[in-house]
Design an enzyme around this catalytic site. Structure first.
Site, PDB file in Angstrom:
ATOM      1  N   ASN A   1       0.846  -1.203   0.000  1.00 24.52           N
ATOM      2  CA  ASN A   1       0.000   0.000   0.000  1.00 24.52           C
ATOM      3  C   ASN A   1       0.870   1.239   0.000  1.00 24.52           C
ATOM      4  O   ASN A   1       2.005   1.198   0.488  1.00 24.52           O
ATOM      5  CB  ASN A   1      -0.851   0.078   1.283  1.00 24.52           C
ATOM      6  CG  ASN A   1      -1.917  -0.998   1.351  1.00 24.52           C
ATOM      7  OD1 ASN A   1      -2.382  -1.486   0.329  1.00 24.52           O
ATOM      8  ND2 ASN A   1      -2.295  -1.367   2.560  1.00 24.52           N
TER       9      ASN A   1
ATOM     10  N   GLY B   1       6.679   5.865  10.933  1.00 25.00           N
ATOM     11  CA  GLY B   1       6.447   5.193   9.648  1.00 25.00           C
ATOM     12  C   GLY B   1       6.349   3.689   9.837  1.00 25.00           C
ATOM     13  O   GLY B   1       7.170   3.077  10.532  1.00 25.00           O
TER      14      GLY B   1
ATOM     15  N   GLY C   1       0.614  -5.651  22.396  1.00 25.87           N
ATOM     16  CA  GLY C   1       1.165  -4.303  22.490  1.00 25.87           C
ATOM     17  C   GLY C   1       2.235  -4.208  23.566  1.00 25.87           C
ATOM     18  O   GLY C   1       3.118  -5.072  23.651  1.00 25.87           O
TER      19      GLY C   1
ATOM     20  N   ASP D   1       3.625  -5.708  12.248  1.00 26.37           N
ATOM     21  CA  ASP D   1       4.401  -6.106  11.061  1.00 26.37           C
ATOM     22  C   ASP D   1       5.857  -6.360  11.432  1.00 26.37           C
ATOM     23  O   ASP D   1       6.479  -7.321  10.957  1.00 26.37           O
ATOM     24  CB  ASP D   1       4.328  -5.017   9.981  1.00 26.37           C
ATOM     25  CG  ASP D   1       2.902  -4.797   9.504  1.00 26.37           C
ATOM     26  OD1 ASP D   1       2.082  -5.728   9.653  1.00 26.37           O
ATOM     27  OD2 ASP D   1       2.598  -3.700   9.001  1.00 26.37           O
TER      28      ASP D   1
ATOM     29  N   THR E   1       2.261   2.259  14.464  1.00 31.05           N
ATOM     30  CA  THR E   1       1.829   1.693  13.177  1.00 31.05           C
ATOM     31  C   THR E   1       2.901   0.714  12.694  1.00 31.05           C
ATOM     32  O   THR E   1       4.073   1.078  12.595  1.00 31.05           O
ATOM     33  CB  THR E   1       1.671   2.791  12.096  1.00 31.05           C
ATOM     34  OG1 THR E   1       1.176   3.956  12.705  1.00 31.05           O
ATOM     35  CG2 THR E   1       0.760   2.332  10.982  1.00 31.05           C
TER      36      THR E   1
ATOM     37  N   LYS F   1       0.803  -4.419   4.938  1.00 31.05           N
ATOM     38  CA  LYS F   1       1.348  -5.366   5.916  1.00 31.05           C
ATOM     39  C   LYS F   1       2.386  -6.301   5.279  1.00 31.05           C
ATOM     40  O   LYS F   1       3.415  -6.605   5.884  1.00 31.05           O
ATOM     41  CB  LYS F   1       0.220  -6.183   6.550  1.00 31.05           C
ATOM     42  CG  LYS F   1      -0.701  -5.313   7.382  1.00 31.05           C
ATOM     43  CD  LYS F   1      -1.704  -6.090   8.175  1.00 31.05           C
ATOM     44  CE  LYS F   1      -2.767  -5.149   8.728  1.00 31.05           C
ATOM     45  NZ  LYS F   1      -2.218  -4.060   9.550  1.00 31.05           N
ATOM     46  N   GLY F   2       2.096  -6.745   4.052  1.00 36.50           N
ATOM     47  CA  GLY F   2       3.039  -7.653   3.400  1.00 36.50           C
ATOM     48  C   GLY F   2       4.396  -7.003   3.196  1.00 36.50           C
ATOM     49  O   GLY F   2       5.441  -7.554   3.576  1.00 36.50           O
TER      50      GLY F   2
HETATM   51  P1  ATP Z   1      -0.284  -2.562  14.721  1.00 37.46           P
HETATM   52  O1  ATP Z   1      -1.668  -2.983  14.292  1.00 37.46           O
HETATM   53  O2  ATP Z   1      -0.242  -1.215  15.356  1.00 37.46           O
HETATM   54  O3  ATP Z   1       0.740  -2.766  13.677  1.00 37.46           O
HETATM   55  P2  ATP Z   1      -0.547  -4.873  16.353  1.00 37.46           P
HETATM   56  O4  ATP Z   1      -1.772  -4.567  17.153  1.00 37.46           O
HETATM   57  O5  ATP Z   1      -0.657  -5.845  15.264  1.00 37.46           O
HETATM   58  O6  ATP Z   1       0.152  -3.538  15.887  1.00 37.46           O
HETATM   59  P3  ATP Z   1       0.819  -5.161  18.828  1.00 37.46           P
HETATM   60  O7  ATP Z   1       0.288  -6.292  19.618  1.00 37.46           O
HETATM   61  O8  ATP Z   1       0.376  -3.792  19.209  1.00 37.46           O
HETATM   62  O9  ATP Z   1       0.582  -5.449  17.306  1.00 37.46           O
HETATM   63  O10 ATP Z   1       2.419  -5.154  18.885  1.00 37.46           O
HETATM   64  C1  ATP Z   1       3.197  -6.244  18.402  1.00 37.46           C
HETATM   65  C2  ATP Z   1       4.394  -6.426  19.330  1.00 37.46           C
HETATM   66  O11 ATP Z   1       5.191  -5.237  19.285  1.00 37.46           O
HETATM   67  C3  ATP Z   1       4.042  -6.642  20.803  1.00 37.46           C
HETATM   68  O12 ATP Z   1       3.827  -8.001  21.086  1.00 37.46           O
HETATM   69  C4  ATP Z   1       5.277  -6.084  21.479  1.00 37.46           C
HETATM   70  O13 ATP Z   1       6.274  -7.071  21.564  1.00 37.46           O
HETATM   71  C5  ATP Z   1       5.734  -4.952  20.543  1.00 37.46           C
HETATM   72  N1  ATP Z   1       5.213  -3.650  21.009  1.00 37.46           N
HETATM   73  C6  ATP Z   1       4.079  -3.030  20.613  1.00 37.46           C
HETATM   74  N2  ATP Z   1       3.901  -1.856  21.244  1.00 37.46           N
HETATM   75  C7  ATP Z   1       4.954  -1.716  22.061  1.00 37.46           C
HETATM   76  C8  ATP Z   1       5.383  -0.716  22.989  1.00 37.46           C
HETATM   77  N3  ATP Z   1       4.660   0.392  23.209  1.00 37.46           N
HETATM   78  N4  ATP Z   1       6.543  -0.925  23.666  1.00 37.46           N
HETATM   79  C9  ATP Z   1       7.291  -2.021  23.447  1.00 37.46           C
HETATM   80  N5  ATP Z   1       6.952  -3.001  22.592  1.00 37.46           N
HETATM   81  C10 ATP Z   1       5.806  -2.864  21.910  1.00 37.46           C
HETATM   82  O1  RIB Z   2       0.200  -2.598   9.689  1.00 32.61           O
HETATM   83  C1  RIB Z   2       0.355  -1.318   9.156  1.00 32.61           C
HETATM   84  C2  RIB Z   2      -0.057  -1.306   7.711  1.00 32.61           C
HETATM   85  O2  RIB Z   2      -1.438  -1.597   7.640  1.00 32.61           O
HETATM   86  C3  RIB Z   2       0.121   0.028   7.028  1.00 32.61           C
HETATM   87  O3  RIB Z   2       1.354   0.154   6.381  1.00 32.61           O
HETATM   88  C4  RIB Z   2      -1.078   0.098   6.090  1.00 32.61           C
HETATM   89  O4  RIB Z   2      -0.728   0.159   4.753  1.00 32.61           O
HETATM   90  C5  RIB Z   2      -1.937  -1.106   6.413  1.00 32.61           C
HETATM   91  O5  RIB Z   2      -1.785  -2.131   5.494  1.00 32.61           O
END
Ligand code: ATP
Ligand code: RIB
Length: 403
Positions: free
Chosen positions: A109, A386, A321, A351, A347, A138-139
């Site tokens: 994306n 980013g 998180g 990934d 964000t 994501k990919g």
């Molecule tokens: P996103 O959708 O924002 O990409 P997600 O919800 O898929 O993220 P999370 O569970 O938020 O994924 O985060 C993935 C991993 O990243 C967590 O298991 C943790 O190890 C690390 N992580 C995320 N947020 C933090 C933070 N604030 N501090 C330290 N490590 C973090």
């Molecule tokens: O996980 C973050 C990604 O989700 C962004 O880069 C966006 O493009 C969406 O696919």
């Protein structure tokens, strides 16, 4: 025309006519002879053609091509053929080296990001503090993470024929990603994501238009057989049309490759492929939706993980998180605490985690070692702005050594 597309066309030509000259190809593709020579040299390096005076002859068309022609593009027949070949030891053993290889089928994306002091309310206009346009999906983010984590990556994606397709191509070409297959859709534009990142806590809100990401055909999946066959791990998410994702998963299982599914964004489709998945990596929201158990703490996360295994998944990692990640492997739970981080943009945290996890698994680490590496990797990623902005392996090693 993309370089890769041109090289595929050269192979197609050679399949048909077995011999071709540099001059002919340069005229046909309207490029210089030097460009064609470099294409042929690269294809020769990959063992696909043999250079001869003034041109090239076909040496060996990849296994994939033979299979596609012989099976008339029927996906089930292709799987059956591969399975028989495996039984008869005709499929080459994976070149498992120290580095490992991850194949990722996923989205590309264009991310349009507005940095805001806080999220706007409905109907409200806010002045953004800053704005960027960059690579995402994501990919692609996971492919970048896996590459920086030090493994070979082959990335497969589909973009449109708009101005962003060249952007995607340039980004992937200049990235650390070892190789990629980038298809182009005639009908849908390159996917995009409109993202708000709040200054308050680095949290985000995202609206995605998937576009070309959802138009991957059976034929395009079948065409990655060769790139997939020497991988140790296939990593997929849910931003593509599910039939393409499912077919790639089935292909990987037929080739005896471990499959990691990051079920993001959530779709009930994930339930239809759990039996093929070696590791599923939902975040708390996705795990709650998959299991029907609302995750509020570690205890409810354990219940949800057990339910997901009950639904057919082999191993589960729920990312939580800043609360870290919970592994369920067999009947064993293990909690991996998050590494302390100064979060500026979450964000792509998921990934970062998934790409790094897949890389570490491909290198032969245990699930607990790989999840610890991935947690350290992701903690560094949330400190950067980013979604595709990932840390270097050496920084991860330093953070690991600080625990
Ligand atoms: P996103 O959708 O924002 O990409 P997600 O919800 O898929 O993220 P999370 O569970 O938020 O994924 O985060 C993935 C991993 O990243 C967590 O298991 C943790 O190890 C690390 N992580 C995320 N947020 C933090 C933070 N604030 N501090 C330290 N490590 C973090
Ligand atoms: O996980 C973050 C990604 O989700 C962004 O880069 C966006 O493009 C969406 O696919």
């Amino acid at each position: 025309m993309f370089l890769e597309e041109r090289r595929n066309k050269i192979l197609d030509y050679l399949d048909k006519y077995e011999r071709v000259s540099v001059t002919y190809l340069a005229t046909a593709f309207e490029v210089t002879k030097e460009t064609i020579r470099s294409d042929l040299n690269e294809l020769a390096l990959q063992g696909l053609v043999q250079r001869c005076h003034g041109g090239a002859i076909i040496l060996r068309r990849s296994l994939q091509a033979t299979l596609i022609t012989e099976t008339g593009d029927n996906f089930e027949v292709l799987l059956q053929r591969l399975s028989n070949q495996r039984k008869n030891h005709l499929v080459q053993d994976k070149g498992k080296n120290m580095q490992g290889k991850v194949c990722i089928l996923g989205s590309f994306n264009v991310d349009i990001v507005a940095k805001v002091e806080r999220f706007p309310k409905g109907g409200e206009s806010l002045l953004a503090l800053g704005s960027t346009l960059g690579p995402g999906g994501k990919g692609a983010n996971q492919a970048t993470a896996a590459s920086l984590a030090g493994t070979k990556v082959h990335f497969v994606a589909k973009v449109g024929k708009d101005q962003f397709s060249q952007f995607a191509f340039d980004h992937l070409s200049s990235s650390k990603i070892h190789s990629f297959t980038l298809y182009q859709s005639d009908t849908e534009p390159t996917g995009n994501a409109i993202i708000y990142v709040s200054q308050q806590d680095g949290e985000n809100m995202i609206a995605i238009y998937s576009g070309a990401n959802t138009t991957i055909t059976d034929e395009e999946v079948a065409a990655i057989t060769t790139d997939l066959s020497d991988a140790n791990v296939l990593l997929v998410q849910l931003e593509n049309n599910f039939d393409a994702t499912l077919n790639t998963i089935k292909l990987a299982k037929t080739l005896d490759i471990q499959v990691i599914l990051n079920p993001a964004p959530y779709s009930s489709d994930a339930l239809a492929c759990l039996e093929y998945i070696d590791i599923i990596t939902p975040n708390e929201t996705e795990a709650s939706l998959l299991s029907g158990i609302e995750i509020t703490d570690l205890a409810s996360a354990k219940e949800a993980a057990l339910r997901i295994v009950g639904l057919g998944a082999k191993r589960v990692i729920i990312t939580m998180g800043s609360r870290g990640a919970l592994i369920l492997d067999g009947s064993q739970f293990q909690h991996i605490p998050a590494f302390p981080a100064f979060s500026v943009d979450t964000t792509g945290a998921g990934d970062a985690f998934n790409g790094a996890l897949a890389a570490a698994i491909a290198k032969g680490q245990t699930i607990a070692q790989a999840a610890t590496y991935a947690a350290a990797f992701a903690s560094l990623a949330v400190e950067r702005e980013g979604a595709s902005n990932m840390p270097q392996h050496q920084q991860v090693m330093t953070r690991l050594s600080q625990r």
